[in-house]
Enzyme design. Sequence first.
Site, PDB file in Angstrom:
ATOM      1  NE  ARG A  47      -1.591  -2.366   2.718  1.00 26.79           N
ATOM      2  CZ  ARG A  47      -1.715  -3.614   2.287  1.00 26.79           C
ATOM      3  NH1 ARG A  47      -2.797  -3.978   1.662  1.00 26.79           N
ATOM      4  NH2 ARG A  47      -0.781  -4.521   2.532  1.00 26.79           N
ATOM      5  CB  THR A  48       3.537   2.549   2.179  1.00 21.54           C
ATOM      6  OG1 THR A  48       2.816   2.093   3.321  1.00 21.54           O
ATOM      7  CG2 THR A  48       4.146   3.905   2.468  1.00 21.54           C
ATOM      8  CE  LYS A  76      27.924  -3.436  -6.402  1.00 23.70           C
ATOM      9  NZ  LYS A  76      28.003  -2.300  -7.328  1.00 23.70           N
ATOM     10  NE  ARG A  97       7.112   0.682   4.806  1.00 25.88           N
ATOM     11  CZ  ARG A  97       5.910   0.113   4.818  1.00 25.88           C
ATOM     12  NH1 ARG A  97       5.783  -1.173   4.552  1.00 25.88           N
ATOM     13  NH2 ARG A  97       4.842   0.826   5.095  1.00 25.88           N
ATOM     14  CG  HIS A 125       3.473   3.740   8.672  1.00 24.74           C
ATOM     15  ND1 HIS A 125       3.691   4.537   7.567  1.00 24.74           N
ATOM     16  CD2 HIS A 125       3.005   2.555   8.194  1.00 24.74           C
ATOM     17  CE1 HIS A 125       3.359   3.862   6.474  1.00 24.74           C
ATOM     18  NE2 HIS A 125       2.948   2.652   6.834  1.00 24.74           N
TER      19      HIS A 125
END
Length: 298
Positions: A47-48, A76, A97, A125
């Site tokens: 969703r986000t 890396k 995120r 959030h």
Amino acid sequence: MKDFSREEIDHILDTAERLEPVARGEEKLKLLDGKIIALLFFEPSTRTRMSFEAAVQRLGGKILNLGSVEASSVMKGENLADTIRVISNYADLIVLRHPLDGSARMAAEFSSVPIINGGDGSVNHPTQTFLDLYTIRRESHLEGLKIALAGDLKYGRTVHSLCYALSLYEAEMIFVSPPELRMPPEIVRDLQKRNINVKETDSLEKIIGDVEVLYMTRVQRERFPDPEEYEKVKNRLKVTGDLLRNVNPNLKILHPLPRVNEISPEVDSTPYACYFEQAFYGVPTRMALLALATGVIE
Ligand code: CP
């Protein structure tokens, strides 16, 4: 969310309301024409990530997507600060995120462009909170709301951000969780300092008749240090058709999604279920945040 005043939140929600017809594809408004928005998702998301993509595309902007972490130079050994320094030279805004608590705030220190926090660890959030507030304002009311926040209140970042915002609207909050998953005491203390009295219980049955909004959350399996602890609590709270027999007729049930077992599918067809509309409201609210943060509107 602690940084926002009520006036600022109301301004964002008002902006989202103005943009809702654009989010629905009923009007065109290319506010982000010429802007590049980078999406850096170091944790899974449906969703986000996708509602940010939809918001950018509806507003005529372009997406720069890190894609899977496995295909990036993070593999890396590149650290987050260097990744942010580099990508902030490629884009006009970054949505991040990340599994680490505080990562978005740290990223903001290394970025030359605005960072929007799309979820950091188990702490915050905030863009979810804006869409939750938008949903509540649209489908119920915010001022003096009687709301139960239920499920995993320990690791669930959505409820942490949401309760700070609700305190600005003098909401009456009931926290419903197994004892092992209670709201962190520092958050309860913060709310008490804001003169918000919270009640805590482990029973949905005891409180369901008294609330106008039930905000249900999933138990966050991925944040448990011990999988056995997750097994003990995973099915403790569940919303079923039986639970909803004697509720307020205007009750709205919200959930940030994804759900696992905490809302049975039979609830989806009741007038109380609001979680799929809620997921849509992520588009206008994220449009508002993008437009305001890039400065294309005030
Ligand atoms: N509500 C929410 O953050 O969903 P995603 O994890 O799918 O983005």
